[in-house]
Design an enzyme around this catalytic site. Structure first.
Site, PDB file in Angstrom:
ATOM      1  N   HIS A 256      24.591  45.215  68.382  1.00 55.38           N
ATOM      2  CA  HIS A 256      23.407  45.662  69.115  1.00 55.38           C
ATOM      3  C   HIS A 256      23.230  47.154  68.943  1.00 55.38           C
ATOM      4  O   HIS A 256      24.222  47.891  68.897  1.00 55.38           O
ATOM      5  CB  HIS A 256      23.526  45.315  70.611  1.00 55.38           C
ATOM      6  CG  HIS A 256      22.207  45.290  71.287  1.00 55.38           C
ATOM      7  ND1 HIS A 256      21.615  46.422  71.771  1.00 55.38           N
ATOM      8  CD2 HIS A 256      21.349  44.269  71.502  1.00 55.38           C
ATOM      9  CE1 HIS A 256      20.440  46.098  72.270  1.00 55.38           C
ATOM     10  NE2 HIS A 256      20.245  44.808  72.119  1.00 55.38           N
ATOM     11  N   ASP A 307      21.384  36.672  71.635  1.00 60.13           N
ATOM     12  CA  ASP A 307      20.989  35.537  70.798  1.00 60.13           C
ATOM     13  C   ASP A 307      22.134  34.582  70.485  1.00 60.13           C
ATOM     14  O   ASP A 307      21.890  33.465  70.029  1.00 60.13           O
ATOM     15  CB  ASP A 307      20.391  36.045  69.481  1.00 60.13           C
ATOM     16  CG  ASP A 307      19.101  36.789  69.733  1.00 60.13           C
ATOM     17  OD1 ASP A 307      18.254  36.234  70.450  1.00 60.13           O
ATOM     18  OD2 ASP A 307      18.947  37.918  69.244  1.00 60.13           O
TER      19      ASP A 307
HETATM   20  N1  COA Z   1      27.943  41.251  61.724  1.00 64.42           N
HETATM   21  C1  COA Z   1      28.787  42.022  61.015  1.00 64.42           C
HETATM   22  N2  COA Z   1      28.728  43.361  61.000  1.00 64.42           N
HETATM   23  C2  COA Z   1      27.777  43.935  61.744  1.00 64.42           C
HETATM   24  C3  COA Z   1      26.884  43.188  62.531  1.00 64.42           C
HETATM   25  C4  COA Z   1      26.988  41.796  62.486  1.00 64.42           C
HETATM   26  N3  COA Z   1      26.154  41.037  63.194  1.00 64.42           N
HETATM   27  N4  COA Z   1      26.052  44.034  63.175  1.00 64.42           N
HETATM   28  C5  COA Z   1      26.415  45.260  62.808  1.00 64.42           C
HETATM   29  N5  COA Z   1      27.465  45.202  61.955  1.00 64.42           N
HETATM   30  C6  COA Z   1      28.125  46.346  61.332  1.00 64.42           C
HETATM   31  C7  COA Z   1      27.294  46.824  60.157  1.00 64.42           C
HETATM   32  O1  COA Z   1      27.639  46.172  58.957  1.00 64.42           O
HETATM   33  C8  COA Z   1      27.605  48.291  60.139  1.00 64.42           C
HETATM   34  O2  COA Z   1      28.875  48.461  59.562  1.00 64.42           O
HETATM   35  P1  COA Z   1      29.176  49.696  58.596  1.00 64.42           P
HETATM   36  O3  COA Z   1      28.958  50.915  59.444  1.00 64.42           O
HETATM   37  O4  COA Z   1      30.586  49.464  58.173  1.00 64.42           O
HETATM   38  O5  COA Z   1      28.176  49.600  57.483  1.00 64.42           O
HETATM   39  C9  COA Z   1      27.723  48.648  61.616  1.00 64.42           C
HETATM   40  O6  COA Z   1      28.124  47.439  62.258  1.00 64.42           O
HETATM   41  C10 COA Z   1      26.420  49.154  62.223  1.00 64.42           C
HETATM   42  O7  COA Z   1      25.391  48.188  61.935  1.00 64.42           O
HETATM   43  P2  COA Z   1      23.850  48.517  61.788  1.00 64.42           P
HETATM   44  O8  COA Z   1      23.181  47.375  61.115  1.00 64.42           O
HETATM   45  O9  COA Z   1      23.674  49.890  61.181  1.00 64.42           O
HETATM   46  O10 COA Z   1      23.442  48.606  63.318  1.00 64.42           O
HETATM   47  P3  COA Z   1      21.972  48.692  63.866  1.00 64.42           P
HETATM   48  O11 COA Z   1      22.081  49.335  65.186  1.00 64.42           O
HETATM   49  O12 COA Z   1      21.041  49.243  62.874  1.00 64.42           O
HETATM   50  O13 COA Z   1      21.573  47.141  64.000  1.00 64.42           O
HETATM   51  C11 COA Z   1      21.420  44.953  64.755  1.00 64.42           C
HETATM   52  C12 COA Z   1      21.651  46.414  65.160  1.00 64.42           C
HETATM   53  C13 COA Z   1      21.273  44.127  66.007  1.00 64.42           C
HETATM   54  C14 COA Z   1      20.130  44.855  63.945  1.00 64.42           C
HETATM   55  C15 COA Z   1      22.629  44.472  63.921  1.00 64.42           C
HETATM   56  O14 COA Z   1      23.788  44.481  64.709  1.00 64.42           O
HETATM   57  C16 COA Z   1      22.393  43.102  63.313  1.00 64.42           C
HETATM   58  O15 COA Z   1      21.781  43.007  62.248  1.00 64.42           O
HETATM   59  N6  COA Z   1      22.869  42.006  63.981  1.00 64.42           N
HETATM   60  C17 COA Z   1      22.634  40.668  63.510  1.00 64.42           C
HETATM   61  C18 COA Z   1      21.226  40.221  63.887  1.00 64.42           C
HETATM   62  C19 COA Z   1      21.084  40.006  65.367  1.00 64.42           C
HETATM   63  O16 COA Z   1      21.895  39.346  66.004  1.00 64.42           O
HETATM   64  N7  COA Z   1      19.987  40.541  65.930  1.00 64.42           N
HETATM   65  C20 COA Z   1      19.641  40.346  67.352  1.00 64.42           C
HETATM   66  C21 COA Z   1      19.804  41.603  68.115  1.00 64.42           C
HETATM   67  S1  COA Z   1      19.574  41.333  69.865  1.00 64.42           S
END
Ligand code: COA
Length: 371
Positions: A256, A307
């Protein structure tokens, strides 16, 4: 510059409080842990719109108005019948919400009173659109909404044609409360950006619906269930998750932008998933979810979000997977409209700047044949 506007304060709001370090979520000062077991979606919607909990007469008034607004304009039903039966329900929802504006005599009235009435109508009708399209795509005539049922009860009735039982209605109601608002999440921000141009409330919620659809936002709950189905059995979980790690793929339903601890909504949904899966005799979905959580937490230090456990909860209740995200919209409509009303009440155009990374602005145009 913060990529993705992370932690950037982009406006003032009195609607939703989040503490991402402590895992606190509160609507208008009421912690979600107070509201989830005690409130109803109608009461929570009132709280979001009006800023305080309703008294008996006010709650009846809001509930009655929502119940009376459920039916869709016949032209919108006809439009949905003309859409492809295999259309994605989120695309249908986006289109139908937008179409509703053309059959609302108050669509162009930007007075606060008219905008509030439209907020109530949108909140009521979103559920009808989702369930009506489900009937239409199955070749059935949509059921007429029932005004004697709660919002959650009517959603279940219109979806299945069955009389809702109190356990299912409570689970749906709690899910609606938990998803109702979440500060400046991507879809709410999209709604506020559109509203801040002084465009109408229908345009603003149409923007929001488009933003919610994406798998990084509301679309994640559907991805979670598809993943659970692909895994199939608890014994396959470890290998599946480690394979995703090896491919550096994200696990749907985890992570998140704001919470660095447990998402407080996931606390309720985990319990609801356990109860619902066991009651349905499908405990394996919860068992698998719990094992995925254990591995992802231990090896990646990432927590489940709203979710993750909602997916298995909805699935065993009998909700079709591609209605999970539309059901999120049914709830978030209350938060979107509360934010839009707040934006109109103290508006300034939202127009940030970009850090320019293109070529220096001194290039000379040449005729096409010379390029
Ligand atoms: N599974 C595995 N690794 C994850 C992850 C996941 N669901 N969510 C984040 N990470 C890791 C990323 O790979 C990244 O690692 P790194 O720094 O080694 O590259 C780090 O955590 C930060 O992730 P990032 O995507 O930059 O965070 P964000 O704040 O931009 O994104 C979300 C937040 C929610 C978009 C992201 O966690 C995600 O894509 N989750 C899956 C989709 C989801 O469940 N969305 C609903 C949100 S309520």
């Amino acid at each position: 510059m913060k990529a993705g506007l992370e932690d950037v304060i982009a406006g003032e709001s009195g609607i939703c409080y989040i503490d991402g370090e402590k895992g606190i979520l509160a609507y208008r000062g009421y912690d979600i842990h107070e509201l989830a077991p005690n409130s109803t979606f109608e009461e929570t919607s009132h709280l979001l719109w009006f800023g305080r909990l309703p008294n008996v007469a006010e709650l009846k008034d809001t509930s009655d108005k929502m119940a009376a607004s459920r039916a869709l304009p016949p032209e919108v039903i006809a439009l949905m019948k003309a859409l492809p039966k295999d259309a994605a329900p989120m695309d249908v929802l986006r289109t139908a919400i937008s179409a509703c504006s053309m059959y609302d005599s108050e669509a162009k009235d930007m007075s606060p009173e008219a905008n509030l009435r439209k907020a109530i109508r949108l909140n009521a009708r979103c559920a009808t659109i989702v369930t009506a399209f489900h009937s239409i795509r199955n070749g059935n005539e949509p059921l007429a909404p029932r005004s004697d049922l709660t919002h959650a009860g009517n959603f279940y009735y219109m979806l299945t044609g069955n009389e809702p039982n109190s356990t299912i209605v409570k689970a749906l109601d709690v899910a609606l409360i938990l998803h109702a608002d979440h500060e400046l999440n991507a879809s709410t921000f999209a709604a506020r950006v559109t509203a801040a141009t002084l465009s109408d409330i229908y345009s603003a919620v149409t923007s929001a619906t488009g933003a919610l659809k994406g798998p990084l936002h509301g679309g994640a709950n559907e991805e979670v269930m598809r993943m659970l189905l692909k895994i199939g059995e608890p014994s396959n979980v470890d290998a599946f998750v480690h394979d995703l790690f090896a491919q550096k793929k994200k696990i749907a339903g985890f992570g998140h932008r704001v919470y660095h601890t447990e998402d407080p909504r996931a606390t309720h949904l985990r319990r609801m998933s356990k109860e619902a899966c066991e009651r349905a005799g499908q405990g394996k979905w919860f068992e698998m979810s719990e094992r995925i959580e254990e591995i992802v937490k231990k090896e990646k230090k990432i927590n489940p979000n709203v979710d993750f456990y909602s997916a298995s909860t909805y699935y065993v209740i009998g909700m079709p997977i591609d209605l999970f995200t539309p059901f999120f919209a049914v709830s978030r409509m209350s938060g979107w409209t509360a934010h839009i009303l707040e934006q109109y009440a103290n508006n300034r155009l939202i127009r940030p700047r970009a850090e320019y990374i293109g070529p220096a602005p001194d290039l000379k145009w040449t005729p096409v044949a010379q390029r």
